[in-house]
Write a protein that holds these residues in place. Sequence first.
Motif, PDB file in Angstrom:
ATOM      1  N   ALA A 113      52.497  46.233  36.164  1.00  0.00           N
ATOM      2  CA  ALA A 113      51.885  47.854  35.613  1.00  0.00           C
ATOM      3  C   ALA A 113      50.642  47.724  35.188  1.00  0.00           C
ATOM      4  CB  ALA A 113      52.859  48.075  34.204  1.00  0.00           C
ATOM      5  N   GLU A 114      50.021  46.682  34.441  1.00  0.00           N
ATOM      6  CA  GLU A 114      48.757  46.840  33.939  1.00  0.00           C
ATOM      7  C   GLU A 114      47.700  46.883  35.158  1.00  0.00           C
ATOM      8  OE1 GLU A 114      47.724  47.779  30.829  1.00  0.00           O
ATOM      9  OE2 GLU A 114      49.747  48.078  30.660  1.00  0.00           O
ATOM     10  N   ALA A 115      48.151  45.752  36.245  1.00  0.00           N
ATOM     11  CA  ALA A 115      47.108  45.702  37.302  1.00  0.00           C
ATOM     12  C   ALA A 115      47.114  46.826  38.052  1.00  0.00           C
ATOM     13  CB  ALA A 115      47.536  44.433  38.318  1.00  0.00           C
ATOM     14  N   ARG A 116      48.141  47.774  38.151  1.00  0.00           N
ATOM     15  CA  ARG A 116      48.270  49.053  38.871  1.00  0.00           C
ATOM     16  C   ARG A 116      47.423  49.915  38.202  1.00  0.00           C
ATOM     17  NH1 ARG A 116      47.137  52.549  42.218  1.00  0.00           N
ATOM     18  NH2 ARG A 116      47.977  54.552  41.449  1.00  0.00           N
ATOM     19  N   PHE A 117      47.573  50.009  36.971  1.00  0.00           N
ATOM     20  CA  PHE A 117      46.857  51.237  36.008  1.00  0.00           C
ATOM     21  C   PHE A 117      45.257  50.965  36.305  1.00  0.00           C
ATOM     22  CE2 PHE A 117      50.650  50.789  32.990  1.00  0.00           C
ATOM     23  CZ  PHE A 117      51.430  51.655  33.945  1.00  0.00           C
ATOM     24  N   LYS A 118      44.626  49.724  36.285  1.00  0.00           N
ATOM     25  CA  LYS A 118      43.464  49.193  36.438  1.00  0.00           C
ATOM     26  C   LYS A 118      42.997  49.569  37.819  1.00  0.00           C
ATOM     27  CE  LYS A 118      43.254  45.424  33.140  1.00  0.00           C
ATOM     28  NZ  LYS A 118      43.146  43.961  33.113  1.00  0.00           N
ATOM     29  N   GLN A 119      43.697  49.291  38.726  1.00  0.00           N
ATOM     30  CA  GLN A 119      43.610  49.789  40.240  1.00  0.00           C
ATOM     31  C   GLN A 119      43.296  51.192  40.511  1.00  0.00           C
ATOM     32  OE1 GLN A 119      46.969  49.924  42.944  1.00  0.00           O
ATOM     33  NE2 GLN A 119      45.824  49.277  44.671  1.00  0.00           N
ATOM     34  N   ALA A 120      44.004  51.900  39.791  1.00  0.00           N
ATOM     35  CA  ALA A 120      44.046  53.383  39.918  1.00  0.00           C
ATOM     36  C   ALA A 120      42.822  53.956  39.318  1.00  0.00           C
ATOM     37  CB  ALA A 120      45.233  54.159  39.081  1.00  0.00           C
ATOM     38  N   GLY A 121      42.357  53.306  38.181  1.00  0.00           N
ATOM     39  CA  GLY A 121      41.027  53.818  37.524  1.00  0.00           C
ATOM     40  C   GLY A 121      39.914  53.358  38.342  1.00  0.00           C
ATOM     41  N   ALA A 122      39.966  52.097  39.129  1.00  0.00           N
ATOM     42  CA  ALA A 122      38.827  51.720  40.066  1.00  0.00           C
ATOM     43  C   ALA A 122      38.943  52.448  41.373  1.00  0.00           C
ATOM     44  CB  ALA A 122      39.101  50.111  40.363  1.00  0.00           C
ATOM     45  N   ASN A 123      40.014  52.930  41.788  1.00  0.00           N
ATOM     46  CA  ASN A 123      40.125  53.799  43.133  1.00  0.00           C
ATOM     47  C   ASN A 123      39.333  55.144  42.760  1.00  0.00           C
ATOM     48  OD1 ASN A 123      41.061  52.085  45.039  1.00  0.00           O
ATOM     49  ND2 ASN A 123      43.146  52.519  44.554  1.00  0.00           N
ATOM     50  N   LEU A 124      39.775  55.830  41.517  1.00  0.00           N
ATOM     51  CA  LEU A 124      39.113  57.238  41.242  1.00  0.00           C
ATOM     52  C   LEU A 124      37.937  56.756  41.028  1.00  0.00           C
ATOM     53  CD1 LEU A 124      39.283  59.974  40.384  1.00  0.00           C
ATOM     54  CD2 LEU A 124      40.198  59.320  38.315  1.00  0.00           C
TER      55      LEU A 124
END
Length: 360
Positions: free
Chosen positions: A235-246
């Motif tokens: 989960a935490e890695a996914r949330f960071k990934q979303a922020g980076a992709n945005l």
Amino acid sequence: MNVEEFIPGKYSEAVEKGSVKWQSPSNIALVKYWGKKPEQIPANPSVSFTLSNCKTITRVDFIKKKTRDKFEFEVFFEGEKKDDFKPKISTFFKRIESYCPFLKEYSFKIYSENTFPHSSGIASSASGMSALALCIMSIEKQLNPSLSAEFFKKKASFLSRLGSGSACRSIEGELVVWGEHEEIKGSSELFGVSYPDEVHENFRNYQDTILLVDKGKKEVSSSVGHDLMHGHPFAEARFKQAGANLANLIPVFAEGNLEKFMEIVENEALSLHAMMMSSRPYFILMKPNTLEIINKIWKFRRQSQLPVCFTLDAGANVHVLYPEKNKTEIFEFIKNELVASCENGQYICDQLGSGAKEIK
């Protein structure tokens, strides 16, 4: 802005009865929201294309009642009385009562219809809840005519979020951000905002052909899927990934870099489904034809060098995204190669839209 600003003071007008009507579109997330905190707060920021043709049309008739001890409403969907919709709307009313204290003062009849199949992965809760929230705001506007247009939209998005998280991205267009992101001015967890930065003409009238691989009701609701992110090992890695992709989409939108756009959007779609497949319990919402379509898109893109990509919501249907200038060649490919993989050959042609509209 904090939530207290959405709690109204004394209303200036007395309204006995009336009728209001809105149409509100669905939206398709490019950076996906998956996982939430209490009060419908997103675990990560997201950005979406507002659609044009996939929408919900809702009319609310209301009349003052003598008592204000409970919510009183009936729901009709596409001409039929729908008591099974009542629990969700009752939950919504309870969540927003402190922000709309007039709700127990009226009896409501809610009439709603979609221009697309309900519960099939085209975010019908987003268009449905945003349309209902806008109707409620129109009633509030009658009670307090001094409400500004800007506040009206902001509060409508705020209320929509409390019905269905992604609904807050359906009020405006064409690109909408929901969730705080340090690089996007005005972004908020409480409501969606129109993307404030430069957008290249490559994205004007961007096309979305929605391939209806499976029109049935989803096997796992989005609410259940969001809950499975609690304690998810990734989960935490996914949330960071979303922020980076945005963050990575900001220069992409400005420069019109379609190659990078396609890479980020497809990565987000597959990441969303990877989270579903690796949760406990795990589940797969793609169908064999979903994968067949994805592989055909990749093959066509390699051979033609045309900028066509896909995204997915939490379902089996495929959104095929491409620029308007390449519409002729890419739509020909869709008709010839992809439509055969749709349920009964059905698909919807859509494109970027400007948001919800009141129907007078």
